[in-house]
Write a protein that holds these residues in place. Sequence first.
Motif, PDB file in Angstrom:
ATOM      1  N   GLU A  50       9.751  11.892 -16.524  1.00 48.96           N
ATOM      2  CA  GLU A  50       9.119  12.191 -14.707  1.00 48.96           C
ATOM      3  C   GLU A  50       9.606  12.088 -13.126  1.00 48.96           C
ATOM      4  OE1 GLU A  50       4.693  12.503 -11.637  1.00 48.96           O
ATOM      5  OE2 GLU A  50       4.566  12.867 -14.528  1.00 48.96           O
ATOM      6  N   VAL A  51      10.282  11.010 -13.111  1.00 48.08           N
ATOM      7  CA  VAL A  51      10.771  10.284 -12.580  1.00 48.08           C
ATOM      8  C   VAL A  51      12.282  11.185 -13.201  1.00 48.08           C
ATOM      9  CG1 VAL A  51      11.834   8.543 -11.718  1.00 48.08           C
ATOM     10  CG2 VAL A  51       9.265   8.385 -12.205  1.00 48.08           C
ATOM     11  N   VAL A  52      12.970  10.947 -13.893  1.00 45.38           N
ATOM     12  CA  VAL A  52      14.320  11.653 -14.417  1.00 45.38           C
ATOM     13  C   VAL A  52      14.371  13.234 -13.619  1.00 45.38           C
ATOM     14  CG1 VAL A  52      15.927  12.335 -15.817  1.00 45.38           C
ATOM     15  CG2 VAL A  52      14.919   9.956 -15.501  1.00 45.38           C
ATOM     16  N   ALA A  53      13.068  13.982 -14.199  1.00 52.01           N
ATOM     17  CA  ALA A  53      13.271  14.910 -13.648  1.00 52.01           C
ATOM     18  C   ALA A  53      13.243  15.766 -12.018  1.00 52.01           C
ATOM     19  CB  ALA A  53      12.244  15.548 -13.950  1.00 52.01           C
ATOM     20  N   GLU A  54      12.542  14.417 -11.498  1.00 54.44           N
ATOM     21  CA  GLU A  54      11.920  14.392 -10.000  1.00 54.44           C
ATOM     22  C   GLU A  54      14.063  14.622  -9.812  1.00 54.44           C
ATOM     23  OE1 GLU A  54      10.834  15.083  -6.010  1.00 54.44           O
ATOM     24  OE2 GLU A  54      10.277  15.925  -8.853  1.00 54.44           O
ATOM     25  N   ALA A  55      14.312  13.290 -10.168  1.00 54.51           N
ATOM     26  CA  ALA A  55      15.981  12.629  -8.954  1.00 54.51           C
ATOM     27  C   ALA A  55      16.716  14.760 -10.155  1.00 54.51           C
ATOM     28  CB  ALA A  55      16.405  12.284 -10.787  1.00 54.51           C
ATOM     29  N   LYS A  56      16.309  15.181 -10.985  1.00 52.65           N
ATOM     30  CA  LYS A  56      17.421  16.412 -11.833  1.00 52.65           C
ATOM     31  C   LYS A  56      16.809  17.574 -10.567  1.00 52.65           C
ATOM     32  CE  LYS A  56      17.545  15.833 -16.949  1.00 52.65           C
ATOM     33  NZ  LYS A  56      17.036  16.460 -17.511  1.00 52.65           N
ATOM     34  N   ARG A  57      16.268  17.650 -10.437  1.00 50.87           N
ATOM     35  CA  ARG A  57      15.596  18.518  -9.185  1.00 50.87           C
ATOM     36  C   ARG A  57      16.463  18.715  -7.562  1.00 50.87           C
ATOM     37  NH1 ARG A  57      10.748  18.315 -11.841  1.00 50.87           N
ATOM     38  NH2 ARG A  57       9.705  16.890 -10.395  1.00 50.87           N
ATOM     39  N   GLN A  58      15.182  17.171  -6.992  1.00 49.88           N
ATOM     40  CA  GLN A  58      16.693  17.116  -6.128  1.00 49.88           C
ATOM     41  C   GLN A  58      18.379  17.312  -5.862  1.00 49.88           C
ATOM     42  OE1 GLN A  58      15.472  13.318  -4.195  1.00 49.88           O
ATOM     43  NE2 GLN A  58      12.740  13.435  -4.382  1.00 49.88           N
ATOM     44  N   ASP A  86      14.278   2.480 -14.582  1.00 49.09           N
ATOM     45  CA  ASP A  86      15.682   2.047 -14.218  1.00 49.09           C
ATOM     46  C   ASP A  86      16.777   2.503 -14.989  1.00 49.09           C
ATOM     47  OD1 ASP A  86      14.800   1.017 -11.704  1.00 49.09           O
ATOM     48  OD2 ASP A  86      15.178  -1.152 -12.313  1.00 49.09           O
ATOM     49  N   ASP A  87      16.382   1.708 -16.738  1.00 48.97           N
ATOM     50  CA  ASP A  87      17.944   2.386 -17.387  1.00 48.97           C
ATOM     51  C   ASP A  87      17.804   3.665 -17.397  1.00 48.97           C
ATOM     52  OD1 ASP A  87      18.184  -0.559 -18.200  1.00 48.97           O
ATOM     53  OD2 ASP A  87      16.653  -0.738 -19.630  1.00 48.97           O
ATOM     54  N   GLU A  88      16.746   4.523 -18.211  1.00 52.10           N
ATOM     55  CA  GLU A  88      16.877   5.888 -18.542  1.00 52.10           C
ATOM     56  C   GLU A  88      17.418   6.878 -16.689  1.00 52.10           C
ATOM     57  OE1 GLU A  88      13.850   4.404 -18.924  1.00 52.10           O
ATOM     58  OE2 GLU A  88      13.964   4.247 -20.709  1.00 52.10           O
ATOM     59  N   ARG A  90      19.047   5.192 -14.481  1.00 54.90           N
ATOM     60  CA  ARG A  90      21.068   4.867 -14.559  1.00 54.90           C
ATOM     61  C   ARG A  90      21.448   5.026 -15.323  1.00 54.90           C
ATOM     62  NH1 ARG A  90      20.296  -0.021 -14.771  1.00 54.90           N
ATOM     63  NH2 ARG A  90      20.139  -0.324 -12.730  1.00 54.90           N
ATOM     64  N   GLY A  91      20.868   5.729 -16.564  1.00 56.05           N
ATOM     65  CA  GLY A  91      21.851   6.731 -17.560  1.00 56.05           C
ATOM     66  C   GLY A  91      21.652   8.012 -17.063  1.00 56.05           C
ATOM     67  N   TYR A  92      20.517   8.443 -16.946  1.00 53.90           N
ATOM     68  CA  TYR A  92      21.094   9.735 -16.377  1.00 53.90           C
ATOM     69  C   TYR A  92      22.401  10.123 -15.499  1.00 53.90           C
ATOM     70  CZ  TYR A  92      20.451  14.514 -13.717  1.00 53.90           C
ATOM     71  OH  TYR A  92      20.449  15.312 -13.390  1.00 53.90           O
ATOM     72  N   LEU A  93      21.916   9.038 -14.343  1.00 52.04           N
ATOM     73  CA  LEU A  93      23.058   9.320 -13.043  1.00 52.04           C
ATOM     74  C   LEU A  93      24.294   9.377 -13.002  1.00 52.04           C
ATOM     75  CD1 LEU A  93      20.635   7.638 -10.209  1.00 52.04           C
ATOM     76  CD2 LEU A  93      21.208   9.995 -10.910  1.00 52.04           C
ATOM     77  N   LEU A  94      24.627   8.267 -14.587  1.00 53.98           N
ATOM     78  CA  LEU A  94      26.016   8.178 -14.616  1.00 53.98           C
ATOM     79  C   LEU A  94      26.360   8.879 -15.690  1.00 53.98           C
ATOM     80  CD1 LEU A  94      25.924   4.052 -15.319  1.00 53.98           C
ATOM     81  CD2 LEU A  94      26.630   5.466 -13.265  1.00 53.98           C
ATOM     82  N   GLY A  95      25.931  10.184 -16.155  1.00 51.06           N
ATOM     83  CA  GLY A  95      26.103  11.309 -17.038  1.00 51.06           C
ATOM     84  C   GLY A  95      25.643  10.314 -18.584  1.00 51.06           C
ATOM     85  N   ASN A  96      25.245   9.763 -19.006  1.00 46.13           N
ATOM     86  CA  ASN A  96      24.524   9.264 -20.705  1.00 46.13           C
ATOM     87  C   ASN A  96      23.361   9.830 -20.636  1.00 46.13           C
ATOM     88  OD1 ASN A  96      26.936   8.456 -21.056  1.00 46.13           O
ATOM     89  ND2 ASN A  96      26.078   6.316 -19.623  1.00 46.13           N
ATOM     90  N   PRO A  97      22.770  11.023 -20.510  1.00 47.60           N
ATOM     91  CA  PRO A  97      21.815  11.678 -21.488  1.00 47.60           C
ATOM     92  C   PRO A  97      20.527  11.291 -21.810  1.00 47.60           C
ATOM     93  CG  PRO A  97      23.363  13.504 -22.120  1.00 47.60           C
ATOM     94  CD  PRO A  97      23.633  11.972 -21.043  1.00 47.60           C
TER      95      PRO A  97
END
Length: 97
Positions: A50-58, A86-88, A90-97
């Motif tokens: 949910e946190v990663v999905a919120e980051a994607k939406r923003q 944190d790891d999830e 960081r992985g999303y923001l650095l482009g490692n899905p």
Amino acid sequence: MSKPIRMGRRTWVAAWAVLCAAGLAATAALQDSSASQPRPAESVSAECAEVVAEAKRQLAASGQQGEDGGVVAFSRGSSSTFEDCDDELRGYLLGNP
């Protein structure tokens, strides 16, 4: 009073060599046993997803507004949730899905 048993230099070297060989053999056995077992796939918890999905939406919303750089802010959730994810993130923001 009895005299202590004297050990020669060769005996000390032989004992040291045996201990080193045993340590190397044990290390090799441990590395082989851990390498043969596959690591289980880590699942992402529902809160982290949910946190990663919120980051994607923003990030998508800021991209639609034509902003090149920006700050992603999270207004909900506890600090422990963000620390656990944190790891999830960081992985999303650095482009490692």
